[in-house]
Design an enzyme around this catalytic site. Structure first.
Site, PDB file in Angstrom:
ATOM      1  N   TRP A 133       0.819  -1.218   0.000  1.00 52.63           N
ATOM      2  CA  TRP A 133       0.000   0.000   0.000  1.00 52.63           C
ATOM      3  C   TRP A 133       0.848   1.261   0.000  1.00 52.63           C
ATOM      4  O   TRP A 133       0.359   2.351  -0.216  1.00 52.63           O
ATOM      5  CB  TRP A 133      -0.964  -0.006   1.197  1.00 52.63           C
ATOM      6  CG  TRP A 133      -0.316   0.181   2.561  1.00 52.63           C
ATOM      7  CD1 TRP A 133       0.802  -0.451   3.037  1.00 52.63           C
ATOM      8  CD2 TRP A 133      -0.750   1.053   3.618  1.00 52.63           C
ATOM      9  NE1 TRP A 133       1.077  -0.046   4.321  1.00 52.63           N
ATOM     10  CE2 TRP A 133       0.143   0.880   4.717  1.00 52.63           C
ATOM     11  CE3 TRP A 133      -1.802   1.951   3.769  1.00 52.63           C
ATOM     12  CZ2 TRP A 133       0.006   1.576   5.915  1.00 52.63           C
ATOM     13  CZ3 TRP A 133      -1.930   2.640   4.981  1.00 52.63           C
ATOM     14  CH2 TRP A 133      -1.032   2.450   6.027  1.00 52.63           C
ATOM     15  N   ASP A 134       2.151   1.109   0.219  1.00 52.36           N
ATOM     16  CA  ASP A 134       3.078   2.237   0.239  1.00 52.36           C
ATOM     17  C   ASP A 134       2.910   3.112  -1.004  1.00 52.36           C
ATOM     18  O   ASP A 134       3.009   4.330  -0.938  1.00 52.36           O
ATOM     19  CB  ASP A 134       4.535   1.720   0.293  1.00 52.36           C
ATOM     20  CG  ASP A 134       4.802   0.783   1.466  1.00 52.36           C
ATOM     21  OD1 ASP A 134       3.882   0.039   1.844  1.00 52.36           O
ATOM     22  OD2 ASP A 134       5.932   0.768   1.979  1.00 52.36           O
ATOM     23  N   GLU A 157       0.693  -3.208  12.698  1.00 53.94           N
ATOM     24  CA  GLU A 157       0.772  -4.673  12.559  1.00 53.94           C
ATOM     25  C   GLU A 157       1.065  -5.399  13.870  1.00 53.94           C
ATOM     26  O   GLU A 157       1.063  -6.626  13.908  1.00 53.94           O
ATOM     27  CB  GLU A 157       1.844  -5.030  11.525  1.00 53.94           C
ATOM     28  CG  GLU A 157       1.472  -4.603  10.114  1.00 53.94           C
ATOM     29  CD  GLU A 157       2.552  -4.928   9.093  1.00 53.94           C
ATOM     30  OE1 GLU A 157       3.712  -5.146   9.496  1.00 53.94           O
ATOM     31  OE2 GLU A 157       2.232  -4.943   7.887  1.00 53.94           O
ATOM     32  N   LYS A 179       2.869  -0.067  16.386  1.00 54.43           N
ATOM     33  CA  LYS A 179       4.038  -0.037  15.507  1.00 54.43           C
ATOM     34  C   LYS A 179       4.118   1.284  14.737  1.00 54.43           C
ATOM     35  O   LYS A 179       5.181   1.857  14.562  1.00 54.43           O
ATOM     36  CB  LYS A 179       3.946  -1.204  14.520  1.00 54.43           C
ATOM     37  CG  LYS A 179       5.095  -1.257  13.521  1.00 54.43           C
ATOM     38  CD  LYS A 179       4.980  -2.468  12.623  1.00 54.43           C
ATOM     39  CE  LYS A 179       6.084  -2.508  11.582  1.00 54.43           C
ATOM     40  NZ  LYS A 179       5.923  -3.571  10.608  1.00 54.43           N
ATOM     41  N   GLN A 180       2.977   1.737  14.227  1.00 58.55           N
ATOM     42  CA  GLN A 180       3.018   2.895  13.325  1.00 58.55           C
ATOM     43  C   GLN A 180       1.682   3.623  13.347  1.00 58.55           C
ATOM     44  O   GLN A 180       0.691   3.096  13.872  1.00 58.55           O
ATOM     45  CB  GLN A 180       3.316   2.425  11.901  1.00 58.55           C
ATOM     46  CG  GLN A 180       2.231   1.560  11.284  1.00 58.55           C
ATOM     47  CD  GLN A 180       2.749   0.726  10.122  1.00 58.55           C
ATOM     48  OE1 GLN A 180       3.302  -0.344  10.343  1.00 58.55           O
ATOM     49  NE2 GLN A 180       2.564   1.208   8.902  1.00 58.55           N
TER      50      GLN A 180
END
Ligand code: BGC
Length: 696
Positions: A331-332, A473, A586-587
């Site tokens: 998806w980046d 994630e 994580k993000q």
């Protein structure tokens, strides 16, 4: 140690262990291929590589990954059969650099041998003008005394592979002065052809031998007489043409005829054209200026601008910097890389979308595999759209056993991310024709996938998305992840709007498509779902719970979690991960959603979520910092955003990205962070500045 200058990044060579970082930092490329910034004589342990865009191979049961091509520029210097390398005891000075205005890698290395200082200076580029071509100028000089040396250049097939080898059936031939190699990949038997030729500027006492893939010279060096050698290499594959070997030979002949100066001029002219459209000038912040340009450079060297006969290409998560992440498209591209190109070269974004349209059959297969209808796109997509992501994507550090991860089966937001990019592309360009080229079919198939995978909760009288993995994630198999749910809702709305738009523009086409896809029942169901689909909302303090039950998890600091880590390579997520049972993420997750759908939320909600989630975010992904920066700018807080801008911008400059997830190697460049740097600078900091001026 590296230093960043205007348009140049220099590594002073003092850190002998930095070969892996410099391979990324000094990468050169042209979208067709990229060559890592390793010295010419580097052996496989330094991970030299030439990654070809869109060429994949699978060796036995190992992970499928991009092919690392033989290197036509490999060159080494020997004295009495002993090679000069960076590990040689007599190494005196070494420096290498990248000119990121023109994608030129240079090195200068000196060795001391008795009374002689022997210096190699090389310069190389992979042509932006002729994408199959690699060019190098290699100069050897000796100060003080004279010396007899062997200079050997060859097409090097001893390449490093993470999950290889990938090539076999090597055949070397010499035609005139051109050395050629044809080989093929193991799985799909794709022919890979490499040709090389070298020219040396000296007659004198020089003996030449050309054999197989090698050309070597015996030269006498003295203080006044440097040896200058030009090497031209060409790479073609069977995915480009039927006879790649013939094309490679022709490329070499053309290159020789043109010569270094003209090749260099044509290459730099193409870069000038790229920067004319793509450069950003920042006044008053030198560091930001250099860092931003460096990040944009990394996007340009992997942008697949060339036409291919076998379909469109997109951009892998680690670009063309190596084989990590299986060279797959995540998806980046849609969420982090596309925005820059949308503003500068929207044709490339159309191409990324076409790549997804062409891989729709793979997405349909994946949906069926999991018992759904419609299109469930690959979390890790290669050329067919079948998922390269495995069920065991991480290896446990302690047991050496594969860890069951749920990225492949549960990270369902990937399909919505693609729809989001199509919507954004049409909104920005007005090019609704892409809908007729397969865009609408894709959107409807994605909507259908979600319609077939959501659940109805009778207690709450609403539809929900259960058992998913959001952008964070570290928390797998959660219910009602706010990012995922908001994106699914967007898909339904976009599908409806796209049908209406096409009805207006081309009624016959849209009706035919709805009929072909047998979409009428789905359409009525979708209309029923839209007002009843659950998107978690802010609580009294304005904070949105990332997923059901997130607030019940242990509330501890990142440092507390870090103190529980027993091995630096340990994976923080999954069943036994140190973060999984805590609120440490994580993000950016909720924050990404707010950055994308900013208009739907008041500033106080944005501020509340930034304040809540940032201290709980590890930023363990390079996709994280930019989203925090972007959202902070939307709240008018550029000062808070700035360090996050720098954090994102520095990932590839400083080589700070993670190298491992468990025991799996994940290093490389970070195109999403490169794109995020642009987003932060232009959509974040610059927009915030304009707001400040407006308000004042
Ligand atoms: C991130 C994903 C990202 C992938 C590739 C992972 O570490 O969690 O969001 O798509 O890396 O960059």
């Amino acid at each position: 140690m590296y230093t960043l200058h205007d348009w140049t990044i220099i590594d002073d060579g003092r850190d002998g262990q930095a070969a892996l970082e410099n391979g990324n930092r000094l990468l050169i490329g042209n979208g067709y291929l990229a060559k890592r910034g390793t010295v010419e004589e580097a052996d496989a342990s330094c991970m030299p590589s030439i990654i070809l865009s869109g060429v994949y191979d699978k060796c036995g049961d190992l992970w499928r990954e991009p092919v690392n091509a033989p290197d036509p520029l490999f060159t080494v210097l020997r004295l009495d059969g002993v090679p000069f390398t960076l590990a040689s005891e007599n190494l005196a000075v070494h420096e290498q650099s990248l000119n990121f205005r023109y994608g030129v890698y240079s090195r200068k290395t000196t060795w001391n041998i008795e009374n002689v200082r022997l210096t190699v200076v090389s310069e190389r580029f992979v042509s932006m003008d002729d994408i199959h071509l690699l060019c190098m100028k290699y100069t050897v000089s000796a100060a003080l005394d004279c010396l007899s040396l062997e200079v050997e250049t060859r097409i090097n097939t001893d390449v490093h592979d993470l999950n290889g080898p990938h090539m076999g059936s090597f055949q070397f031939k010499i035609k005139g002065q051109t050395r050629t190699l044809i080989c093929e990949t193991l799985e799909k038997k794709i022919p890979i052809a490499v040709a090389a030729e070298d020219e040396i500027n000296r007659n004198g006492s020089l003996y030449r031998s050309i054999k197989g893939n090698r050309s070597s010279y015996l030269v006498n060096l003295d203080g006044s007489n440097p040896v200058e050698m030009f090497v031209y290499g060409a790479i073609w594959t069977g995915l480009d043409v039927d006879d790649p070997l013939a094309e490679a030979e022709k490329s070499i002949l053309r290159a020789k005829e043109a010569g270094w100066d003209r090749l260099y001029a044509a290459h730099t002219a193409k870069w000038d054209a790229i920067w004319r459209v793509g450069d950003i000038v920042i006044e008053g912040d030198d560091y930001a200026q250099k860092a931003l340009r460096y990040n944009l450079y990394h996007l340009h060297i992997i942008a697949p601008r060339h036409k291919r006969r076998c379909g469109n290409l997109s951009i892998p998560a680690r670009g063309l910097s190596g084989q990590t992440y299986k060279g797959a498209v995540f998806w980046d591209v849609e969420m982090f890389i596309a925005p820059y190109f949308l503003a500068t070269e929207p044709k490339l974004v159309a191409q990324f979308i076409r790549y997804r349209i062409e891989t729709l059959p793979g997405a349909r297969r994946k949906a069926i595999e999991y018992g759904f209808r419609g299109a469930f796109f690959a979390w890790e997509s290669q050329e067919t759209g079948d998922d390269a992501c495995t069920d065991f994507n991480v290896i446990d550090v302690f047991t050496g056993r594969p860890v069951r991860t749920y990225f492949r089966d549960k990270q369902i937001h990937i399909s919505a991310d693609i729809v989001f990019a199509i919507k954004r592309y049409i909104d920005a360009t007005g090019d609704f024709a892409i809908l007729k080229e397969g865009g609408l079919e894709l959107i409807l198939e994605v909507a259908r996938f979600y319609l077939s995978s959501i659940y109805y909760s009778p207690e709450h009288t609403r539809y929900e998305a259960l058992d998913v993995v959001g952008p964070d994630e570290y928390h797998e198999r959660v219910n009602n992840n706010v990012f995922t749910n908001r994106m699914i809702h967007m898909v339904f709305e976009t599908a409806e709007a796209a049908i209406e738009l096409l009805k207006e523009k081309d009624r016959a086409f849209s009706e035919e498509l709805l009929l072909k896809l047998d979409f009428s029942k789905d359409l009525s169901f979708m209309r029923e779902v839209i007002p009843r689909f659950y998107v978690p909302q802010p609580n009294g303090q304005g904070v949105i719970e990332q997923f059901d039950g997130y607030f019940r998890l242990e509330d501890c600091s990142i440092n507390a979690v870090r103190s529980r880590v027993r091995d630096p390579k340990e994976y923080w997520g999954g069943g036994n991960g140190v973060a999984s049972t805590t609120r440490i993420i994580k993000q950016a997750d909720v924050v990404t959603m707010l950055a994308l759908f900013g208009d739907d939320y008041p500033v106080f909600v944005k501020k509340a979520n930034l304040a809540f989630y940032e201290p709980r975010t590890e930023h363990g992904s390079s996709l994280s910092a930019c989203m925090y920066a972007l959202l902070a700018c939307e709240t008018g807080d550029s000062d808070w955003a700035y360090p996050f801008f720098v954090k994102g911008a520095e990932i590839d400059i400083a080589g700070k990205g993670k190298l491992f997830a468990g025991l799996v190697s994940i290093g490389g460049t970070h195109p999403a962070a490169n794109g995020g740097t642009w987003m932060t600078a232009i959509q974040g900091l610059e927009t915030d500045l304009q707001n400040i001026y407006k308000f004042n």
